[in-house]
Scaffold this motif. Structure first.
Motif, mmCIF file in Angstrom:
data_model
loop_
_atom_site.group_PDB
_atom_site.id
_atom_site.type_symbol
_atom_site.label_atom_id
_atom_site.label_comp_id
_atom_site.label_asym_id
_atom_site.label_seq_id
_atom_site.Cartn_x
_atom_site.Cartn_y
_atom_site.Cartn_z
ATOM 1 N N ILE A 134 5.343 12.729 2.813
ATOM 2 C CA ILE A 134 6.039 12.116 1.685
ATOM 3 C C ILE A 134 5.393 10.771 1.368
ATOM 4 C CG2 ILE A 134 7.801 11.039 3.143
ATOM 5 C CD1 ILE A 134 9.774 11.563 0.793
ATOM 6 N N ARG A 135 5.404 10.435 0.104
ATOM 7 C CA ARG A 135 4.874 9.159 -0.371
ATOM 8 C C ARG A 135 5.816 8.035 0.057
ATOM 9 N NH1 ARG A 135 1.790 8.497 -5.376
ATOM 10 N NH2 ARG A 135 1.996 10.741 -5.405
ATOM 11 N N ALA A 136 5.256 6.934 0.540
ATOM 12 C CA ALA A 136 6.037 5.770 0.960
ATOM 13 C C ALA A 136 5.242 4.510 0.657
ATOM 14 C CB ALA A 136 6.351 5.853 2.449
ATOM 15 N N ARG A 163 9.195 1.911 2.583
ATOM 16 C CA ARG A 163 10.289 2.307 1.692
ATOM 17 C C ARG A 163 10.004 3.727 1.224
ATOM 18 N NH1 ARG A 163 13.868 -0.634 -0.387
ATOM 19 N NH2 ARG A 163 12.683 -2.550 -0.232
ATOM 20 N N ILE A 164 10.994 4.592 1.446
ATOM 21 C CA ILE A 164 10.888 5.992 1.061
ATOM 22 C C ILE A 164 11.652 6.185 -0.249
ATOM 23 C CG2 ILE A 164 11.383 8.367 1.762
ATOM 24 C CD1 ILE A 164 9.568 7.151 3.785
ATOM 25 N N PRO A 165 11.075 6.888 -1.227
ATOM 26 C CA PRO A 165 11.804 7.137 -2.471
ATOM 27 C C PRO A 165 12.891 8.179 -2.266
ATOM 28 C CG PRO A 165 9.769 8.357 -2.470
ATOM 29 C CD PRO A 165 9.774 7.530 -1.210
ATOM 30 N N GLY A 166 13.801 8.253 -3.167
ATOM 31 C CA GLY A 166 14.835 9.281 -3.092
ATOM 32 C C GLY A 166 16.195 8.698 -2.794
ATOM 33 N N ARG A 176 0.842 -1.204 0.000
ATOM 34 C CA ARG A 176 0.000 0.000 0.000
ATOM 35 C C ARG A 176 0.873 1.248 0.000
ATOM 36 N NH1 ARG A 176 -5.573 1.197 1.958
ATOM 37 N NH2 ARG A 176 -5.885 3.160 0.873
ATOM 38 N N THR A 177 0.476 2.243 -0.772
ATOM 39 C CA THR A 177 1.177 3.520 -0.791
ATOM 40 C C THR A 177 0.491 4.448 0.197
ATOM 41 O OG1 THR A 177 1.728 3.194 -3.114
ATOM 42 C CG2 THR A 177 1.959 5.410 -2.254
#
Length: 97
Positions: free
Chosen positions: A56-58, A71-74, A7-8
């Motif tokens: 932030i999206r994760a 999990r965090i993008p970037g 899930r985001t």
């Protein structure tokens, strides 16, 4: 709210200016002992603020009772993962009452 692996979600974060106009330095103070710090393109932020607080999206990768691993993008200076309390997550696309 029920979370599931894959899930985001939106996770609260602190934002500061990054080295480029379309990038921010982001800090997520996780529920664990460590926080996540890294550089993130602005399109991963709920609001593309230059400095302040937003989310932030994760992506949820593990569930552990009242906490989850996301999990965090970037580009992180350490790990791409953060442990956070389930109550701090807002599913993306969730209908608010």
């Amino acid at each position: 709210m029920t979370l599931s692996v894959g899930r985001t979600v939106w996770v609260p974060c602190e934002v500061k200016p990054g080295p480029f106009s379309n990038e921010r330095l982001v800090r997520v103070q996780g529920g664990g002992h460590e926080s996540w710090v890294g550089f993130v393109p602005i399109w991963y932020l709920q609001e593309p603020v230059e400095e302040g607080v937003t989310k932030i999206r994760a992506v949820v990768v593990e569930l552990h009772g009242d906490s989850f691993v996301a999990r965090i993008p970037g580009h992180s200076v350490a790990s791409q993962l953060v442990v956070e309390a389930v109550e701090k997550a807002t599913p993306i696309g969730a209908i608010e009452a």
